[in-house]
Enzyme design. Structure first.
Site, PDB file in Angstrom:
ATOM      1  N   LYS A 114       0.677  -1.138  -0.036  1.00 63.53           N
ATOM      2  CA  LYS A 114       0.035   0.140   0.092  1.00 63.53           C
ATOM      3  C   LYS A 114       0.979   1.201   0.109  1.00 63.53           C
ATOM      4  O   LYS A 114       0.347   2.201  -0.601  1.00 63.53           O
ATOM      5  CB  LYS A 114      -0.997  -0.034   1.276  1.00 63.53           C
ATOM      6  CG  LYS A 114      -2.118  -0.838   0.887  1.00 63.53           C
ATOM      7  CD  LYS A 114      -2.981  -1.071   2.169  1.00 63.53           C
ATOM      8  CE  LYS A 114      -4.311  -1.976   1.832  1.00 63.53           C
ATOM      9  NZ  LYS A 114      -4.717  -2.516   3.013  1.00 63.53           N
ATOM     10  N   LYS A 196      -3.407 -10.932  -7.994  1.00 65.47           N
ATOM     11  CA  LYS A 196      -4.788 -11.603  -7.680  1.00 65.47           C
ATOM     12  C   LYS A 196      -5.930 -10.519  -8.192  1.00 65.47           C
ATOM     13  O   LYS A 196      -5.561  -9.430  -8.405  1.00 65.47           O
ATOM     14  CB  LYS A 196      -5.044 -11.790  -6.161  1.00 65.47           C
ATOM     15  CG  LYS A 196      -4.864 -10.295  -5.451  1.00 65.47           C
ATOM     16  CD  LYS A 196      -5.783 -10.592  -3.959  1.00 65.47           C
ATOM     17  CE  LYS A 196      -5.906  -9.093  -3.493  1.00 65.47           C
ATOM     18  NZ  LYS A 196      -6.975  -9.131  -2.820  1.00 65.47           N
ATOM     19  N   LYS A 199     -10.697  -5.418  -6.296  1.00 63.71           N
ATOM     20  CA  LYS A 199     -11.450  -4.300  -6.437  1.00 63.71           C
ATOM     21  C   LYS A 199     -11.052  -3.246  -7.266  1.00 63.71           C
ATOM     22  O   LYS A 199     -11.631  -2.557  -8.141  1.00 63.71           O
ATOM     23  CB  LYS A 199     -12.322  -3.891  -5.131  1.00 63.71           C
ATOM     24  CG  LYS A 199     -13.209  -4.786  -4.527  1.00 63.71           C
ATOM     25  CD  LYS A 199     -14.122  -4.094  -3.707  1.00 63.71           C
ATOM     26  CE  LYS A 199     -14.440  -4.948  -2.390  1.00 63.71           C
ATOM     27  NZ  LYS A 199     -13.237  -4.869  -1.527  1.00 63.71           N
TER      28      LYS A 199
HETATM   29  P1  ADP Z   1     -10.087  -6.400  -2.456  1.00 59.75           P
HETATM   30  O1  ADP Z   1      -8.880  -6.995  -2.295  1.00 59.75           O
HETATM   31  O2  ADP Z   1     -10.722  -6.965  -3.622  1.00 59.75           O
HETATM   32  O3  ADP Z   1     -10.478  -4.784  -1.946  1.00 59.75           O
HETATM   33  P2  ADP Z   1     -11.252  -7.082   0.435  1.00 59.75           P
HETATM   34  O4  ADP Z   1      -9.785  -6.512   0.882  1.00 59.75           O
HETATM   35  O5  ADP Z   1     -12.389  -6.229   0.616  1.00 59.75           O
HETATM   36  O6  ADP Z   1     -10.985  -7.079  -1.308  1.00 59.75           O
HETATM   37  O7  ADP Z   1     -11.353  -8.606   0.667  1.00 59.75           O
HETATM   38  C1  ADP Z   1     -12.588  -9.150   0.929  1.00 59.75           C
HETATM   39  C2  ADP Z   1     -12.411 -10.570   0.908  1.00 59.75           C
HETATM   40  O8  ADP Z   1     -12.199 -10.968  -0.382  1.00 59.75           O
HETATM   41  C3  ADP Z   1     -11.126 -11.145   1.810  1.00 59.75           C
HETATM   42  O9  ADP Z   1     -11.578 -12.294   2.634  1.00 59.75           O
HETATM   43  C4  ADP Z   1     -10.159 -11.458   0.839  1.00 59.75           C
HETATM   44  O10 ADP Z   1      -9.086 -12.391   1.234  1.00 59.75           O
HETATM   45  C5  ADP Z   1     -11.042 -11.922  -0.399  1.00 59.75           C
HETATM   46  N1  ADP Z   1     -10.322 -11.752  -1.606  1.00 59.75           N
HETATM   47  C6  ADP Z   1     -10.056 -10.725  -2.225  1.00 59.75           C
HETATM   48  N2  ADP Z   1      -9.511 -10.767  -3.457  1.00 59.75           N
HETATM   49  C7  ADP Z   1      -9.442 -12.208  -3.476  1.00 59.75           C
HETATM   50  C8  ADP Z   1      -8.717 -12.964  -4.647  1.00 59.75           C
HETATM   51  N3  ADP Z   1      -8.590 -12.427  -5.715  1.00 59.75           N
HETATM   52  N4  ADP Z   1      -8.852 -14.292  -4.353  1.00 59.75           N
HETATM   53  C9  ADP Z   1      -9.319 -14.922  -3.174  1.00 59.75           C
HETATM   54  N5  ADP Z   1     -10.142 -14.163  -2.276  1.00 59.75           N
HETATM   55  C10 ADP Z   1     -10.024 -12.673  -2.452  1.00 59.75           C
END
Ligand code: ADP
Length: 333
Positions: A114, A196, A199
């Protein structure tokens, strides 16, 4: 009757949910809600660490609520609430901050990532993100935390903070562990093979649960491939392995097996594979998208859910906070 294990997890309202959120987290929520005492939250305070502009926040909170419900989360079974509606979270966060060390926080890989992404806003909230996350979980004395693989290290930190608290003030918190119904935590890869799905990064390489059919097809067809293997049973390059992984998530097992066999005997046509994957992806995403659209604008319904969820979450939080304050010795009178 034996007490049910407690489950806690959250998703940040920073945009549309994507396939990674679904397979890493929400799919487990939906199954766990019938088997455990569950607390699921929209992590709006966490969102502030990276998204200080709050003009889209309300819309994003509504989206996360609606998309989770469209995926099958049932607010009558699980407490489904907004993090900022449970102020006990912030209180526990403050106590846990006294047990978290600058050095270990600075070493966290997600913090380093970050800092790279937002060098002009390296705020203290960003640094102490794992502490706030520990507070979310420990507030309900949860032991099972359904999350994707990217969260594995944060869970280790939550365990450390819990154990440190217990060691210093007395046994209050059980150890929380990352949870997935399969053997391993899931990481849904991005369509360009770089990291990965997420969002906020790389929108064209991420499949959102709100994507229209044509956009899904376009994104899948654009995924990187090559001219195919020339030696039987060869190892798959990362970007091809990723396509198979996505196919395993949304296609029927015999369909995936056909393409595996084609790959192994060097007859695979990636164009056909991507067409099939695109159609299976559309069939998976379209019903969720349509259901979420209907819920998203029903403010009255969403407000009711949040109020009911916050009441359940606060009841649980207040029991924990009474124990915490007593253990620390903050119960003078
Ligand atoms: P992002 O990284 O998309 O902003 P969040 O931090 O809000 O998502 O994470 C919400 C949930 O989704 C968490 O449990 C996170 O581990 C899971 N998650 C986010 N991206 C992935 C991914 N590419 N594969 C598997 N799980 C994910």
């Amino acid at each position: 009757m034996e007490k049910q294990a407690i489950v806690m997890s959250g998703i940040r309202p920073t945009g549309f949910l994507h396939l990674g959120n679904y397979f890493g987290a929400v799919r487990n929520y939906v199954r766990m809600q019938s088997e455990y005492t569950c607390y699921f939250m929209v992590a709006d305070l966490h969102a502030l660490t990276t998204h200080p502009d709050t003009s889209e926040l309300k819309k994003n909170v509504s989206r996360v609520l609606a998309e989770n419900i469209a995926c099958g989360l049932n607010p009558d079974k699980a407490a489904f609430y907004c993090q900022s509606h449970v102020p006990e979270t912030s209180e526990l966060y403050l106590y846990l901050n006294m047990l978290a060390y600058k050095g270990e926080l600075e070493k966290t890989p997600t913090f380093k990532d970050k800092v790279r992404l937002q060098p002009d806003n390296v705020n203290a909230g960003l640094l102490t993100y794992p502490v706030l996350q520990a507070a979310d979980i420990l507030l309900h004395r949860a032991t099972l935390v359904p999350v994707g693989k990217d969260q594995e290290q944060h869970l280790e930190m939550s365990r450390n903070f819990a154990n440190r608290f217990n060691h210093r003030y007395g046994e209050i918190f059980p150890e929380p562990h990352a949870f997935n119904y399969g053997d391993e935590l899931i990481k849904v890869p991005s369509l360009d093979g770089a990291g990965k799905m997420s969002k906020s990064e790389n929108q064209y390489a991420t499949l959102y649960l709100s994507d229209e059919d044509e956009l899904i097809r376009k994104k899948v067809m654009k995924a990187k491939t090559d001219s195919g293997p020339t030696t039987p049973n060869s190892e798959k390059p990362d970007y091809i392995a990723n396509l198979f992984l996505l196919m395993e998530l949304v296609s029927a097992p015999d369909v995936t097996k056909k393409f595996e066999d084609d790959f192994n005997n060097c007859t695979i046509r990636y164009g056909d594979m991507k067409k099939q994957l695109a159609e299976d992806m559309v069939a998976f995403i379209a019903p969720v998208r349509e259901k979420a659209e209907a819920i998203r604008n029903d403010e009255k319904y969403l407000k009711e859910i949040m109020e009911k969820g916050a009441a359940k979450a606060r009841a649980s939080a207040q029991v924990t906070m009474a124990l915490v304050k007593e253990a620390i010795g903050l119960n003078y009178y």
